[in-house]
Scaffold this active site. Structure first.
Site: not given
Length: 286
Positions: A61, A85, A105, A137, A155-158
Site C-alpha cells: 500500500h 480493503d 470498487e 465497475d 489496486d486490482s485483483t490479478d
C-alpha cells in the site's frame, strides 16, 4: 485447524494455516474468505487467491500510493480503482494536500467486510470527508466519467476473472483520458517472475499512451513469486527523474511516517532486472 491453499499458479503455490476462520461468503461477484494466521495476522482471499494480509500490507500500500503522489508533487485529486480493503485509501488520506479522493470498487461486500474484519487496513479512512466512494465497475467509471485526476491508482485483483478488464487496452486508454496534465497512473502488475506475459502485455498497452512508461518493484512476501511489479505511466517524463533531494524535501514536507517507503527506495525501485527489461524491450538505463 485447516489449511488454505492458494490456486493462482498451476504446480506452484503457497499454503496458509487457518488458525481461525472469521468469515466466508459468496458475494454478488466473488468468493471471499477472511481468516486468522499466526504468522501473517488476518488474511483475505478472493476466488482462491490471497489478496492481503495484516502483516505485510504496508509494503504494497505504501509503494502503490507514495511513489506516484510524491513523484507528482502537486496531486490534489486522486482516483483509486479497486482497493476495497481500504489500505490504499488509508495511505492516500495521509497526504494533507490531497483535496478529493474518489474510490471505485465493484464489490460493496468487500468494503463492508474489510471495515469489520480488517479495520487496521483502513484505520477509519472510509470516514474521511474527502472520500467519494463509488460502487461500480472500474472500467465503466473511467470510460464514462467527465472528472479529471492528478493520480490514478489501480489496486486490482490479478488479471483473471473480475480483474481482467483492469488490464485491458480500453482501461489504460480511459485512465489516460481521465488524467490532468502531468498526471500519473500506477497499477498492480503481478510478480514478473511468474507473470512475465502480463508485464509484457501492459508494456505494449502503455507504449504510445504515455510520454513515459516503466515499471517499479517492491518485495511483498504475501505475493508469492518474488518482487511485485507496479506499472507506471506518466504524462510528464520528468516525474520519474526527480532528484533524491527533491523527493526527500517532499517526503519530509508531508510529515508522513512510513514503515517501508523512503526516497532512496523510491528511486531504486525503478531499477529493473535484466530479464524484465529484455521482456519489455527496454535498455538497462530505462
Amino acid at each position: 485447524m485447516s489449511d488454505y491453499q492458494e490456486t493462482l499458479y498451476e504446480g506452484y503455490g503457497q499454503r496458509f494455516r487457518v488458525d481461525k476462520m472469521l468469515h466466508e461468503v459468496h458475494t454478488e461477484h466473488q468468493h471471499l474468505v477472511i481468516f486468522e494466521n499466526a504468522r501473517m495476522g488476518r488474511v483475505m482471499a478472493l476466488d482462491g487467491v490471497i489478496q492481503t494480509t495484516e502483516a505485510d500490507e504496508f509494503i504494497y500500500h505504501e509503494m502503490l500510493t507514495h511513489v506516484p503522489i510524491l513523484a507528482h508533487g502537486l496531486a490534489r485529486r486522486v482516483l483509486i480503482i479497486g482497493g476495497g480493503d481500504g489500505g490504499i485509501l488509508r495511505e492516500v488520506a495521509k497526504h494533507r494536500d490531497v483535496e478529493s479522493i474518489t474510490m471505485v470498487e465493484i464489490d460493496s461486500t468487500v468494503v463492508e467486510l474489510c471495515k469489520e474484519f480488517l479495520p487496521e487496513h483502513s484505520k477509519g479512512a472510509f470516514e474521511d470527508p474527502r472520500l467519494n466512494l463509488v460502487i461500480d465497475d472500474g472500467l465503466r467509471f473511467v470510460a464514462t466519467t467527465d472528472q479529471k485526476f492528478d493520480v490514478i491508482i489501480s489496486d486490482s485483483t490479478d488479471p483473471i476473472g473480475l480483474g481482467k478488464v483492469l488490464f485491458s487496452e480500453n482501461f489504460y486508454q480511459a485512465c489516460r483520458r481521465c488524467l490532468n496534465e502531468g498526471g500519473i497512473l500506477v497499477t498492480q502488475n503481478g510478480t514478473p517472475f511468474m507473470q512475465l506475459a502480463e508485464v509484457q502485455t501492459t508494456a505494449k498497452r502503455m507504449t504510445g499512451l504515455f510520454p513515459d512508461w516503466h515499471f517499479y518493484q517492491a518485495a511483498v512476501p504475501t505475493y508469492i513469486g518474488g518482487a511485485m511489479t507496479f506499472a507506471w505511466g506518466a504524462c510528464d517524463a520528468d516525474s520519474r527523474k526527480l532528484s533524491l533531494e527533491t523527493l526527500c524535501q517532499r517526503f519530509v514536507g508531508t510529515g508522513i511516517v512510513t514503515r517501508y517507503y523512503n526516497p532512496h527506495l523510491h528511486i531504486g525501485s525503478f531499477a529493473l532486472p535484466q530479464y524484465v527489461l529484455q521482456a519489455i524491450s527496454k535498455p538497462s538505463n530505462g
